[in-house]
Design a protein around this motif. Structure first.
Motif, short mmCIF file in Angstrom:
data_model
loop_
_atom_site.label_atom_id
_atom_site.label_comp_id
_atom_site.label_asym_id
_atom_site.label_seq_id
_atom_site.Cartn_x
_atom_site.Cartn_y
_atom_site.Cartn_z
N ARG A 106 -1.64 -4.97 2.79
CA ARG A 106 -1.74 -4.45 4.16
C ARG A 106 -0.40 -4.55 4.88
N LEU A 107 0.33 -5.61 4.61
CA LEU A 107 1.65 -5.75 5.21
C LEU A 107 2.57 -4.61 4.76
N ILE A 108 2.47 -4.26 3.47
CA ILE A 108 3.30 -3.19 2.90
C ILE A 108 2.89 -1.82 3.42
N SER A 109 1.59 -1.54 3.43
CA SER A 109 1.13 -0.21 3.83
C SER A 109 1.10 -0.04 5.34
N ALA A 112 1.45 -4.91 12.64
CA ALA A 112 1.93 -4.21 13.84
C ALA A 112 3.29 -4.75 14.28
N PHE A 113 3.48 -6.07 14.19
CA PHE A 113 4.77 -6.67 14.53
C PHE A 113 5.85 -6.17 13.56
N VAL A 114 5.52 -6.15 12.27
CA VAL A 114 6.47 -5.67 11.26
C VAL A 114 6.84 -4.22 11.54
N GLN A 115 5.85 -3.42 11.88
CA GLN A 115 6.10 -2.01 12.19
C GLN A 115 7.07 -1.85 13.35
N ARG A 116 6.87 -2.64 14.43
CA ARG A 116 7.76 -2.57 15.59
C ARG A 116 9.17 -3.04 15.23
#
Length: 346
Positions: free
Chosen positions: A134-137, A89-93
């Motif tokens: 999961r980090l990638i997707s 979620a942090f990566v996405q933001r």
């Protein structure tokens, strides 16, 4: 099937896990019906020269190559070799804000954006762990259907390693061992040395002692403790490195994170007990066979080492690694991913 493999330019200088992964995957792929060549930046490369290109590491060092391979229309497979202690979620933001800044002005680059671009260009993304997947997707928005976990591997030669050469040369056996880079804070070697200061047991650290604040601090701290032996690098293919694994009692890798730490797999295959970080997908490899320690705590690392030293060696971890993580097994899974990309899978 003709495949070209590539990595970042400094991979042969840095050595380490990515170099081992590239070379051993390429070595064993022919057994699965794949003809392999290494990408040569000084030789012309055109569409049709390879059925697909497999790039190892999705970072600034491979960005332009991945972009141009994609532009040529050559199918691209990527092993990202990326992990973060941040949540998806942090990566996405972060990606969302980074893309906004990139639109506002040219010349803005950031790691997550680079990795996301490379993975988006790929037909198939091959993370080393489900956690990385999961980090990638989830974090970078890559379709999970294009993400297949292919584990890191280990050379079977470590299974039959002989402890005698190391014992005879260095005069120590059944010691605590660490193998890896000492100049990078992620490997957490300074905390390991401080933990070893309170463990009354011989210890050996093998690695490239890179000059700089962190590497120099590691040397200075180790010099205070005569029971800690520093060995400034052994070639990965050397008999002496394999012998060190076989001669040790406990292998310790308390990094901030690992995916999963090839050196730990090698030591485990040679029969060592393992103390390791819980972060980065290590539990997917070592399961209940290893001792997991909080890398931010010197006391926790020390306690984990003492606990493990108090146990006798068993064969369960060794056989688990041999069954699941030999390079020939990894190469077969990699070749299967290639066939899916090229529509050759049954």
């Amino acid at each position: 099937m003709n495949v070209t493999v590539a990595g970042y330019q400094a991979v042969s200088i840095l050595h380490g896990g990515p170099s081992t992964q590239i070379r051993n995957t390429a070595k064993h792929l022919p057994k699965s019906g794949v003809d392999v060549r290494f990408f040569d930046p000084w030789s012309p490369f055109r569409k049709g020269d390879a059925d697909l290109v497999h790039i190892f590491a999705a970072n600034i060092g491979t960005y332009h190559l991945a972009r141009e391979i994609h532009a040529l229309g050559v199918p691209l497979v990527v092993s990202p070799i990326v992990y973060s202690l941040h949540t998806p979620a942090f990566v996405q933001r972060t990606l969302r804000w980074g893309r906004f800044l990139q639109k506002a002005g040219k010349g803005i680059w950031f790691d997550y954006g680079i990795t996301a671009d490379i993975c988006a260009w790929a037909e198939r993304v091959l993370p080393n762990t489900a956690a990385e997947g999961r980090l990638i997707s989830d974090g970078m928005g890559i379709d999970p259907a294009r993400v297949s976990v292919v584990p890191n591997g280990v050379d079977e030669r470590f299974y039959t390693a002989d402890p005698t050469p190391f014992i005879e040369r260095y005069g120590v056996r059944d010691f605590i061992l660490n193998v890896g880079h000492t100049g990078h804070a992620r490997k957490n070697v300074l905390s390991l040395i401080r933990a070893l200061a309170g463990v009354d047991h011989p210890a050996v650290i093998i690695g490239r002692f890179i000059s700089g604040a962190y590497g120099d601090a590691c040397r200075a701290e180790a010099a205070k403790h005569p029971h800690i032996l520093l060995i400034d690098g052994l070639e990965h293919g050397s008999e002496m490195l394999a012998s060190a694994y076989a001669a040790c009692d406990t292998f310790v890798l308390p990094s901030l994170f690992e995916t999963p730490g090839i050196a730990a797999l090698e030591a485990a295959l040679a029969g060592a007990k393992v103390v390791i970080t819980p972060y980065g997908g290590t539990k997917e490899y070592f399961g209940g066979y290893a001792e997991y320690v909080e890398p931010s705590s010197v006391e926790a690392i020390r306690a984990g080492i003492k606990e493990t030293l108090g146990r006798s060696k068993g064969t369960e971890l060794r056989e688990h690694v041999r069954k699941n993580f030999l390079w020939q097994t990894v190469a077969a899974k990699t070749a299967e991913a290639y066939r899916k990309v090229l529509g050759l899978a049954p």
